[in-house]
Motif scaffolding. Sequence first.
Motif, PDB file in Angstrom:
ATOM      1  N   SER A   8    -109.252 -27.244  26.691  1.00  0.00           N
ATOM      2  CA  SER A   8    -108.224 -27.482  25.620  1.00  0.00           C
ATOM      3  C   SER A   8    -108.833 -27.826  24.255  1.00  0.00           C
ATOM      4  N   THR A  31    -115.215 -18.041  18.484  1.00  0.00           N
ATOM      5  CA  THR A  31    -114.543 -17.286  17.841  1.00  0.00           C
ATOM      6  C   THR A  31    -113.815 -18.031  16.417  1.00  0.00           C
ATOM      7  N   VAL A  59    -104.912 -15.988  17.239  1.00  0.00           N
ATOM      8  CA  VAL A  59    -104.944 -14.736  16.167  1.00  0.00           C
ATOM      9  C   VAL A  59    -104.513 -13.578  17.275  1.00  0.00           C
ATOM     10  N   THR A  64    -109.133 -10.170  17.723  1.00  0.00           N
ATOM     11  CA  THR A  64    -110.222 -11.071  18.067  1.00  0.00           C
ATOM     12  C   THR A  64    -111.039 -10.109  18.940  1.00  0.00           C
ATOM     13  N   GLY A  85    -114.359 -20.463  22.997  1.00  0.00           N
ATOM     14  CA  GLY A  85    -113.053 -20.252  22.423  1.00  0.00           C
ATOM     15  C   GLY A  85    -112.783 -18.785  22.747  1.00  0.00           C
ATOM     16  N   MET A 124    -108.974 -35.313  17.725  1.00  0.00           N
ATOM     17  CA  MET A 124    -108.704 -34.291  16.524  1.00  0.00           C
ATOM     18  C   MET A 124    -108.159 -35.351  15.482  1.00  0.00           C
ATOM     19  N   PHE A 141    -116.189 -41.913  17.735  1.00  0.00           N
ATOM     20  CA  PHE A 141    -117.201 -41.796  18.507  1.00  0.00           C
ATOM     21  C   PHE A 141    -118.735 -41.567  17.751  1.00  0.00           C
ATOM     22  N   SER A 142    -118.587 -40.945  16.762  1.00  0.00           N
ATOM     23  CA  SER A 142    -120.097 -40.441  16.095  1.00  0.00           C
ATOM     24  C   SER A 142    -119.516 -40.523  14.492  1.00  0.00           C
ATOM     25  N   GLY A 197    -114.664 -33.930  30.981  1.00  0.00           N
ATOM     26  CA  GLY A 197    -115.248 -33.912  29.611  1.00  0.00           C
ATOM     27  C   GLY A 197    -114.887 -35.125  28.831  1.00  0.00           C
ATOM     28  N   ASP A 199    -116.251 -38.187  29.654  1.00  0.00           N
ATOM     29  CA  ASP A 199    -117.341 -38.977  29.408  1.00  0.00           C
ATOM     30  C   ASP A 199    -118.109 -38.884  28.217  1.00  0.00           C
ATOM     31  N   SER A 200    -119.137 -39.345  28.075  1.00  0.00           N
ATOM     32  CA  SER A 200    -119.638 -39.084  26.730  1.00  0.00           C
ATOM     33  C   SER A 200    -120.496 -37.818  26.520  1.00  0.00           C
ATOM     34  N   THR A 204    -121.514 -35.824  29.687  1.00  0.00           N
ATOM     35  CA  THR A 204    -120.977 -34.357  30.181  1.00  0.00           C
ATOM     36  C   THR A 204    -122.043 -33.421  30.111  1.00  0.00           C
TER      37      THR A 204
HETATM   38  P1  AP5 Z   1    -111.419 -23.190  17.692  1.00  0.00           P
HETATM   39  O1  AP5 Z   1    -112.426 -23.393  16.508  1.00  0.00           O
HETATM   40  O2  AP5 Z   1    -112.087 -22.409  18.952  1.00  0.00           O
HETATM   41  O3  AP5 Z   1    -110.790 -24.450  18.181  1.00  0.00           O
HETATM   42  P2  AP5 Z   1    -110.374 -25.256  19.689  1.00  0.00           P
HETATM   43  O4  AP5 Z   1    -110.599 -24.386  20.953  1.00  0.00           O
HETATM   44  O5  AP5 Z   1    -108.963 -25.651  19.394  1.00  0.00           O
HETATM   45  O6  AP5 Z   1    -111.334 -26.232  19.803  1.00  0.00           O
HETATM   46  P3  AP5 Z   1    -111.700 -27.006  18.623  1.00  0.00           P
HETATM   47  O7  AP5 Z   1    -112.831 -26.397  17.794  1.00  0.00           O
HETATM   48  O8  AP5 Z   1    -110.789 -27.868  18.184  1.00  0.00           O
HETATM   49  O9  AP5 Z   1    -112.793 -28.370  19.440  1.00  0.00           O
HETATM   50  P4  AP5 Z   1    -113.611 -28.230  20.757  1.00  0.00           P
HETATM   51  O10 AP5 Z   1    -113.264 -28.061  21.909  1.00  0.00           O
HETATM   52  O11 AP5 Z   1    -114.767 -27.302  20.136  1.00  0.00           O
HETATM   53  O12 AP5 Z   1    -114.136 -29.596  20.417  1.00  0.00           O
HETATM   54  P5  AP5 Z   1    -115.431 -30.386  19.563  1.00  0.00           P
HETATM   55  O13 AP5 Z   1    -116.618 -30.182  20.373  1.00  0.00           O
HETATM   56  O14 AP5 Z   1    -115.177 -29.908  18.126  1.00  0.00           O
HETATM   57  O15 AP5 Z   1    -110.321 -22.118  17.265  1.00  0.00           O
HETATM   58  C1  AP5 Z   1    -109.453 -22.656  16.316  1.00  0.00           C
HETATM   59  C2  AP5 Z   1    -108.230 -21.382  16.033  1.00  0.00           C
HETATM   60  O16 AP5 Z   1    -108.921 -20.054  16.127  1.00  0.00           O
HETATM   61  C3  AP5 Z   1    -107.383 -21.564  17.501  1.00  0.00           C
HETATM   62  O17 AP5 Z   1    -106.374 -22.417  17.157  1.00  0.00           O
HETATM   63  C4  AP5 Z   1    -106.824 -20.010  17.216  1.00  0.00           C
HETATM   64  O18 AP5 Z   1    -106.094 -20.049  16.175  1.00  0.00           O
HETATM   65  C5  AP5 Z   1    -107.726 -19.042  16.690  1.00  0.00           C
HETATM   66  N1  AP5 Z   1    -108.959 -18.607  17.916  1.00  0.00           N
HETATM   67  C6  AP5 Z   1    -109.992 -18.929  18.242  1.00  0.00           C
HETATM   68  N2  AP5 Z   1    -110.525 -18.213  19.142  1.00  0.00           N
HETATM   69  C7  AP5 Z   1    -109.544 -17.460  19.413  1.00  0.00           C
HETATM   70  C8  AP5 Z   1    -109.156 -16.131  20.698  1.00  0.00           C
HETATM   71  N3  AP5 Z   1    -109.978 -16.163  21.452  1.00  0.00           N
HETATM   72  N4  AP5 Z   1    -108.055 -15.833  20.645  1.00  0.00           N
HETATM   73  C9  AP5 Z   1    -106.905 -15.899  19.468  1.00  0.00           C
HETATM   74  N5  AP5 Z   1    -107.293 -16.717  18.608  1.00  0.00           N
HETATM   75  C10 AP5 Z   1    -108.140 -17.706  18.494  1.00  0.00           C
HETATM   76  O19 AP5 Z   1    -114.838 -32.030  19.618  1.00  0.00           O
HETATM   77  C11 AP5 Z   1    -113.621 -32.407  19.162  1.00  0.00           C
HETATM   78  C12 AP5 Z   1    -113.999 -33.743  18.587  1.00  0.00           C
HETATM   79  O20 AP5 Z   1    -114.178 -34.566  19.586  1.00  0.00           O
HETATM   80  C13 AP5 Z   1    -115.129 -33.618  17.519  1.00  0.00           C
HETATM   81  O21 AP5 Z   1    -114.858 -34.828  16.518  1.00  0.00           O
HETATM   82  C14 AP5 Z   1    -116.296 -34.468  18.509  1.00  0.00           C
HETATM   83  O22 AP5 Z   1    -117.204 -35.141  17.899  1.00  0.00           O
HETATM   84  C15 AP5 Z   1    -115.578 -35.191  19.558  1.00  0.00           C
HETATM   85  N6  AP5 Z   1    -116.037 -34.965  20.914  1.00  0.00           N
HETATM   86  C16 AP5 Z   1    -116.484 -34.157  21.653  1.00  0.00           C
HETATM   87  N7  AP5 Z   1    -116.892 -34.312  22.649  1.00  0.00           N
HETATM   88  C17 AP5 Z   1    -116.892 -35.859  22.899  1.00  0.00           C
HETATM   89  C18 AP5 Z   1    -116.928 -36.781  24.010  1.00  0.00           C
HETATM   90  N8  AP5 Z   1    -117.503 -36.416  25.170  1.00  0.00           N
HETATM   91  N9  AP5 Z   1    -116.883 -38.000  23.645  1.00  0.00           N
HETATM   92  C19 AP5 Z   1    -116.184 -38.413  22.323  1.00  0.00           C
HETATM   93  N10 AP5 Z   1    -115.866 -37.556  21.319  1.00  0.00           N
HETATM   94  C20 AP5 Z   1    -116.200 -36.149  21.681  1.00  0.00           C
END
Ligand code: AP5
Length: 216
Positions: A8, A31, A59, A64, A85, A124, A141-142, A197, A199-200, A204
């Motif tokens: 997610s 993406t 999108v 895409t 993604g 988020m 966390f960081s 996902g 855990d730290s 993970t």
């Molecule tokens: P995209 O950028 O792919 O966003 P997302 O899938 O919603 O994922 P995020 O980037 O928000 O989070 P992530 O899972 O990468 O987590 P992160 O490591 O950053 O897509 C954005 C948008 O583009 C979509 O909504 C859509 O509109 C469009 N799009 C993209 N691909 C598409 C497709 N195929 N088709 C159509 N539309 C598309 O971590 C999040 C936070 O948590 C950070 O602050 C991080 O430091 C923290 N964190 C991570 N892991 C841990 C942990 N283990 N413990 C504590 N904190 C943690």
Amino acid sequence: MRIVLLGSPGSGKGTQAIRIKKKFGIPHISTGDIFRDNIERNTTIGMEAKSYISKGLLVPDSVTIQIVENRLAEDDCKDGFLLDGFPRNLPQAEVLDKGLEKTGKKLDAVVNLDVTDEIIIKRMANRRICSSCGESYNLLFSKPAADGICDKCGGKLYIREDDKPETVVNRLSVYRNQTFPLVEYYNKKGILITVNGEDSADKTFLDILSSLERLP
Ligand code: AP5
């Protein structure tokens, strides 16, 4: 290795992608990053993508899929890649499979990061990105050493537009309805790895590595 990262929004795909890319030496294709780069450069793709991303919607596939097909056709993806993604719905997954089949290739693994919505919402709300180098921070966390400033380059930190609480709710709902069915799709193919996902990030990553080693 040909790997897909599933999970997610905010489940940690980008965080794990950095580690997986480094370990296996494969290109990381996000993406979301491609769309954000196009938005910043005000391209036609960026302008179209922005209207969907800001509402938390996907999108359209017509945009895409073309982007991903073009990227996968580049030379550095010949021997492997890490998709982050993509795919995000069944039509995208089917196109990816067919495209790989045509060249006699297939995915090795789909890594699914399992995180509850409650934790996602917290992550988020606390994510901050550097406007200059793109480094990602989390106030829980960081944390950066100085408030609002990137440790690496001194750039100003900002909140992603789609991290607003009302948009996060939409993104979670889109994930449940359109992306979650891919868990079963890949499970049936025998290539799904589900990892806790919550855990730290380092723990993970170790879990991902040991699950990849157990794949036939
Ligand atoms: P995209 O950028 O792919 O966003 P997302 O899938 O919603 O994922 P995020 O980037 O928000 O989070 P992530 O899972 O990468 O987590 P992160 O490591 O950053 O897509 C954005 C948008 O583009 C979509 O909504 C859509 O509109 C469009 N799009 C993209 N691909 C598409 C497709 N195929 N088709 C159509 N539309 C598309 O971590 C999040 C936070 O948590 C950070 O602050 C991080 O430091 C923290 N964190 C991570 N892991 C841990 C942990 N283990 N413990 C504590 N904190 C943690």
